[in-house]
Write a protein that holds these residues in place. Structure first.
Motif, PDB file in Angstrom:
ATOM      1  N   UNK A   7       0.796  -1.182  -0.007  1.00 49.86           N
ATOM      2  CA  UNK A   7       0.043  -0.060  -0.046  1.00 49.86           C
ATOM      3  C   UNK A   7       0.832   1.328   0.025  1.00 49.86           C
ATOM      4  N   UNK A   8       0.284   2.322   0.425  1.00 50.70           N
ATOM      5  CA  UNK A   8       0.934   3.739   0.324  1.00 50.70           C
ATOM      6  C   UNK A   8       0.959   4.256   1.935  1.00 50.70           C
ATOM      7  N   UNK A   9       1.631   5.109   2.147  1.00 49.09           N
ATOM      8  CA  UNK A   9       1.804   5.788   3.487  1.00 49.09           C
ATOM      9  C   UNK A   9       2.047   7.153   3.513  1.00 49.09           C
ATOM     10  N   UNK A  10       1.610   7.729   4.521  1.00 49.73           N
ATOM     11  CA  UNK A  10       1.907   9.219   4.633  1.00 49.73           C
ATOM     12  C   UNK A  10       1.800   9.772   6.122  1.00 49.73           C
ATOM     13  N   UNK A  11       2.492  10.819   6.310  1.00 47.50           N
ATOM     14  CA  UNK A  11       2.423  11.479   7.779  1.00 47.50           C
ATOM     15  C   UNK A  11       1.854  12.839   7.598  1.00 47.50           C
ATOM     16  N   UNK A  12       0.995  13.217   8.482  1.00 48.14           N
ATOM     17  CA  UNK A  12       0.309  14.396   8.596  1.00 48.14           C
ATOM     18  C   UNK A  12       0.143  15.009  10.025  1.00 48.14           C
ATOM     19  N   UNK A  13      -0.024  16.371  10.147  1.00 47.02           N
ATOM     20  CA  UNK A  13      -0.355  17.011  11.599  1.00 47.02           C
ATOM     21  C   UNK A  13      -1.662  17.702  11.115  1.00 47.02           C
ATOM     22  N   UNK A  14      -2.783  17.191  11.790  1.00 48.00           N
ATOM     23  CA  UNK A  14      -4.101  17.834  11.760  1.00 48.00           C
ATOM     24  C   UNK A  14      -3.800  19.151  12.567  1.00 48.00           C
ATOM     25  N   UNK A  15      -4.423  19.981  11.841  1.00 48.86           N
ATOM     26  CA  UNK A  15      -4.637  21.347  12.646  1.00 48.86           C
ATOM     27  C   UNK A  15      -5.737  21.521  13.971  1.00 48.86           C
ATOM     28  N   UNK A  16      -5.286  21.672  15.111  1.00 42.58           N
ATOM     29  CA  UNK A  16      -6.261  21.766  15.978  1.00 42.58           C
ATOM     30  C   UNK A  16      -7.282  22.618  16.223  1.00 42.58           C
ATOM     31  N   UNK A  17      -8.400  22.480  16.574  1.00 41.37           N
ATOM     32  CA  UNK A  17      -9.573  23.500  16.882  1.00 41.37           C
ATOM     33  C   UNK A  17      -9.119  24.281  17.819  1.00 41.37           C
ATOM     34  N   UNK A  18      -9.674  25.846  17.646  1.00 42.42           N
ATOM     35  CA  UNK A  18     -10.943  26.149  16.754  1.00 42.42           C
ATOM     36  C   UNK A  18     -10.310  26.551  15.349  1.00 42.42           C
ATOM     37  N   UNK A  38      -8.259  19.680   7.568  1.00 40.92           N
ATOM     38  CA  UNK A  38      -7.083  20.530   7.289  1.00 40.92           C
ATOM     39  C   UNK A  38      -5.798  20.080   8.170  1.00 40.92           C
ATOM     40  N   UNK A  39      -4.623  19.989   7.350  1.00 37.18           N
ATOM     41  CA  UNK A  39      -3.553  19.483   7.882  1.00 37.18           C
ATOM     42  C   UNK A  39      -2.263  20.024   7.190  1.00 37.18           C
ATOM     43  N   UNK A  40      -1.012  19.672   7.835  1.00 39.62           N
ATOM     44  CA  UNK A  40       0.236  19.966   7.313  1.00 39.62           C
ATOM     45  C   UNK A  40       0.980  18.462   6.992  1.00 39.62           C
ATOM     46  N   UNK A  41       1.510  18.582   5.686  1.00 40.56           N
ATOM     47  CA  UNK A  41       1.980  17.047   5.311  1.00 40.56           C
ATOM     48  C   UNK A  41       3.289  17.065   5.928  1.00 40.56           C
ATOM     49  N   UNK A  42       3.778  16.183   6.456  1.00 42.39           N
ATOM     50  CA  UNK A  42       5.285  15.932   6.744  1.00 42.39           C
ATOM     51  C   UNK A  42       6.091  14.966   5.938  1.00 42.39           C
ATOM     52  N   UNK A  43       5.178  13.870   5.434  1.00 43.98           N
ATOM     53  CA  UNK A  43       5.854  12.866   4.569  1.00 43.98           C
ATOM     54  C   UNK A  43       4.492  12.511   3.624  1.00 43.98           C
ATOM     55  N   UNK A  44       4.786  13.308   2.331  1.00 41.03           N
ATOM     56  CA  UNK A  44       4.053  12.960   1.234  1.00 41.03           C
ATOM     57  C   UNK A  44       3.684  11.633   1.011  1.00 41.03           C
ATOM     58  N   UNK A  45       2.344  11.273   0.523  1.00 43.68           N
ATOM     59  CA  UNK A  45       2.145   9.965   0.012  1.00 43.68           C
ATOM     60  C   UNK A  45       3.186   9.383  -0.555  1.00 43.68           C
ATOM     61  N   UNK A  46       3.419   8.056  -0.335  1.00 42.81           N
ATOM     62  CA  UNK A  46       4.527   7.319  -1.091  1.00 42.81           C
ATOM     63  C   UNK A  46       4.083   5.767  -0.980  1.00 42.81           C
ATOM     64  N   UNK A  47       4.570   4.896  -2.126  1.00 38.93           N
ATOM     65  CA  UNK A  47       4.294   3.644  -2.202  1.00 38.93           C
ATOM     66  C   UNK A  47       5.182   3.105  -0.856  1.00 38.93           C
ATOM     67  N   UNK A  48       4.790   2.049  -0.264  1.00 39.25           N
ATOM     68  CA  UNK A  48       5.668   1.403   0.862  1.00 39.25           C
ATOM     69  C   UNK A  48       6.594   0.407  -0.070  1.00 39.25           C
ATOM     70  N   UNK A  49       7.809   0.622   0.444  1.00 42.76           N
ATOM     71  CA  UNK A  49       8.689  -0.379  -0.092  1.00 42.76           C
ATOM     72  C   UNK A  49       9.105  -1.594   0.989  1.00 42.76           C
TER      73      UNK A  49
END
Length: 194
Positions: A7-18, A38-49
């Motif tokens: 599959x594929x993998x990504x790492x993000x951080x979601x922006x907290x409320x409010x 709404x999020x900041x991507x830390x590791x864009x989507x990539x196919x898992x090796x």
């Protein structure tokens, strides 16, 4: 992105409320916006090796070296080529870059389609640049009264199961808390990895 049996993998951080909820509503009003939270991507989507469990262990081991840090969203910008509208990151940009650099190694390494730029996507891609749309979004963003600064302390791992239907493309598999230096798995998602 090429297909992978893992599959594929990504790492993000979601922006907290409010601010997160405000950004979700803001992004839904921008034509071309996907419906992701709404999020900041830390590791864009990539196919898992490597298998998901191996990738998760590597990511968690890397994240242990990082502490929470403040991020501040600044002005509206537009990426060339894709015409994606985004919010730049002023405070915290170097931290986001360092996280990406540290994570994009070994089993998580991938050649990025575009140079990595810390940002929060507002909408797009668009076939043509639109100065009017960019000005309208920029004007609306300038009127936001909430603080545009937040603490980045939770990192979320997203996994795309290669056997899942397209509408189930991304699943949260774990959340890593930088303050407590540990991660919480989302058992239902992990149970579907086999």
């Amino acid at each position: 992105m090429t297909a992978s049996p893992w599959g594929a993998f990504a790492l993000v951080s979601y922006v907290p409320d409010p601010l997160g909820s405000l950004l979700d509503n803001f992004r839904h009003s921008v034509s071309g916006s996907d419906q992701a939270q709404a999020h900041v991507t830390l590791l864009p989507p990539r196919a898992l090796r490597v298998p998901l469990e191996t990738a998760s262990e590597q990511a968690a081991s890397t994240l242990r070296a990082f502490s929470p840090f403040e991020v501040e969203l600044d002005a509206v910008h537009r990426f060339p080529v894709t015409n994606v509208l985004y919010l730049g990151i002023s405070c915290g940009s170097n931290n986001v870059r360092e996280l990406h650099r540290a994570l994009n190694t070994a089993g998580l390494a991938a050649h990025e389609q575009f140079d990595f730029q810390p940002h929060l996507t507002l909408g797009g891609p668009f076939p043509e640049p639109s100065d009017a749309a960019e000005a309208s979004v920029s004007n609306a963003w300038s009127k936001v009264q909430l603080s545009k600064r937040f603490l980045m302390d939770e990192i979320v791992a997203l996994w795309a199961n290669p056997l899942a239907a397209p509408q189930e493309s991304w699943t949260r598999v774990w959340t890593y808390n930088l303050r407590r230096a540990h991660y919480h798995t989302h058992a239902a998602a992990i149970g579907r990895t086999s």
